[in-house]
Scaffold this active site. Sequence first.
Site, mmCIF file in Angstrom:
data_model
loop_
_atom_site.group_PDB
_atom_site.id
_atom_site.type_symbol
_atom_site.label_atom_id
_atom_site.label_comp_id
_atom_site.label_asym_id
_atom_site.label_seq_id
_atom_site.Cartn_x
_atom_site.Cartn_y
_atom_site.Cartn_z
ATOM 1 N N HIS A 447 0.829 -1.197 0.000
ATOM 2 C CA HIS A 447 0.000 0.000 0.000
ATOM 3 C C HIS A 447 0.877 1.267 0.000
ATOM 4 O O HIS A 447 0.718 2.150 -0.846
ATOM 5 C CB HIS A 447 -0.915 -0.023 1.233
ATOM 6 N N GLU A 448 1.809 1.313 0.939
ATOM 7 C CA GLU A 448 2.630 2.526 1.061
ATOM 8 C C GLU A 448 3.552 2.703 -0.138
ATOM 9 O O GLU A 448 3.790 3.825 -0.586
ATOM 10 C CB GLU A 448 3.426 2.515 2.372
ATOM 11 N N HIS A 451 1.789 4.534 -2.788
ATOM 12 C CA HIS A 451 1.858 5.996 -2.650
ATOM 13 C C HIS A 451 3.211 6.517 -3.154
ATOM 14 O O HIS A 451 3.289 7.511 -3.869
ATOM 15 C CB HIS A 451 1.704 6.400 -1.179
ATOM 16 N N HIS A 454 3.482 6.609 -6.839
ATOM 17 C CA HIS A 454 2.675 7.721 -7.352
ATOM 18 C C HIS A 454 3.545 8.988 -7.368
ATOM 19 O O HIS A 454 3.550 9.750 -8.328
ATOM 20 C CB HIS A 454 1.458 7.903 -6.435
HETATM 21 ZN ZN LIG Z 1 -2.934 5.227 1.945
#
Ligand SMILES: [Zn+2]
Length: 661
Positions: A447-448, A451, A454
């Site tokens: 998940h991290e 980010h 991104h």
């Molecule tokens: Zn998040």
Amino acid sequence: MSQGICQISFVLLCKIKVSLSPLCSQGLFGVPELSGPAGFQMAQHQALREAEFLVHKACTHPPGAVTVETFDQLSDSLCRVADLADFIKVAHPDAAFREAAERTCVEIGTLVEILNTNVDLCQSLKNLLGNEAVLATLDSDTRRVAELFMFDFEISGIHLDESKRSKAVALNVKLLDLYHEFLSGSQLPNAIDKQVLPEHIRHCFSIDGNRVQIGGLHADSPNELVREAAYKIFLYPNTSLLLCLDELLACRHELATLVGYESFAHRALKGTMAKTPGKIIRATSRDFKMMKEMKKKAHTTNPEVMPWDHAYLSSAIRTEMFNIDPSVYSPYFSLGACMEGLNRLFMQLLGVYFQAEQPKMGELWSEDVRKLAVVHETEGLLGYIYCDFFRRPDKPHQDCHFTIRGGRLREDGVYQLPVVVLMLSLPPPSGRTPSLLTPSMVENLFHEIGHAMHSMLGRTHYQHVTGTRCSTDFAEVPSILMEYFASDYRVLSQFAQHYQTGEPLPENLVSRLCESKRVCSAADTQLQIFYAALDQVYHGKPQYRSTTDILREVQEKFYGLPYVHDTAWQLRFSHLVGYGAKYYSYLMSRAIASMVWRQCFLQDPFSRVMGERYRREMLAHGGSKEPVLMVQGMLQKTPTIEDFVDALVLDLNANVKSPAL
Ligand SMILES: [Zn+2]
Ligand SMILES: *[C@@H]1O[C@H](CO)[C@@H](O)[C@H](O)[C@H]1NC(C)=O
């Protein structure tokens, strides 16, 4: 989630060249001043001087692209200090650094407030946005960024006359106080005379003389009475906090109408999630039925599923059906294997890999931090990720992505590379045992990293809209998408192997894990829909009735478990402050990620064609493009509201057979 000029982050750009000199003493993130706590003062003063110069430039230059450029530089010079300080104030092991960083955050925050109400500065932007001839010469990104900056001014009420503007300033100041009061009140325990509780459950709570302190819902307790007591006491309405919430919502409404909007929720995609009709409700009633069966087996006095049963029963069902023991999984997930797996995945999808980078002296805040360069096979270096992965005393227990420096195209034509920190709470390696991750830690890591990628792959012209500085409903899309990769056996089997024996992770372990995650997920989604709907109603048109009455109605309509008399869950809904009218964003991101996964990666999670499309249509744009346009580009069609709802529903149903309890 700060608003205004400083949305995001950075390192002192002009100093980076100097920092490469071996003679120069090094500071945090390679910023020379930051070799000691006192350096924050210096960095801050330098930023303020730069800001002064840039404000003057923006106000005196004729309107044009240079106006937006100057605004973005202004934002950059403040953010690169403020964002770095924002991170250091929570993560540095040395209190002196933390305190210095905290002071810097406050100083720069104050300046940003002042700039957001600077009439001349705003006028320079208005001259641009009001000049059709000049506007026509700007590209769409530049126009959008100009509008975003203008929006920051507008919510400060800058376009109003003198008296209304001072009213808006007063409301904003008052709101800050109310936020603080509500946030701290929402965390406070409720106390009750210990005689009121049956003796045999008192030991489950913290006792303070004659009083029992209840600071949470004890939602995981197997004892139903403990859960019920905690629910009723912890959620017992506090009159002054109810007033505080009323005032907070009223102030937000007044401010929104003062600056020209219908309600505070004007920006939110009203109702998208509230329109989730029968579909999710049906899946949810199946979950509640399962919970009821489970409860029957526990021979409890109250056969109905109550709100305090939700979390406990779903985890009990999960355990009974699948008995997932994290320690069976973790030997297959050493941190090294996981990072190698991510590396391979990004290489396959995007032609991007990680390279360990030797940090310079003083660059890190803790020795266990690792610095990774993110490199593209033909384009070269894309940016840096500092991995602050291991638990440390005093380090907050929160998984988080921090932008330290945003990407942007500099005036000299060089692209300023993004720098981020990923903070996790993984177990440190000990002796010959590497750091071993449980399945949920693997999911968080993916998940991290979503980010971080991104941020790394964003190539926006302006740092104001770099990477994760995008619209709230899109912000979680890249990270949630990575969770789908983390639950796919084809992806996991590329890297998960026993750290001692080298044995690959058995496929049935992965399928059991995935199925267990789906157990009762409809009920969980339904709960999120209830929260999102409540947030929308609170921030819509004033209702002239109590927040508790509204809660009861919305709960009955969107959740399904009964409202419990004399409780006020809304007083524990601290997200109302940070996510006001935007709580739906999380479900929105989840729906988008689900659509992207299903339509683009489910068939082949290593598809380079899809990976490149994902980069080009979604990741590259940060906040410089409307989310709906990015989704259209990626899916090559325009999703309807039905598609959003279906995307959520598909996740709930896939593969779950009627469970044999
Ligand atoms: Zn998040
Ligand atoms: C209600 O909350 C306020 C803070 O918001 C606190 O000072 C007060 O003690 C609370 N009252 C009760 C009865 O818990």
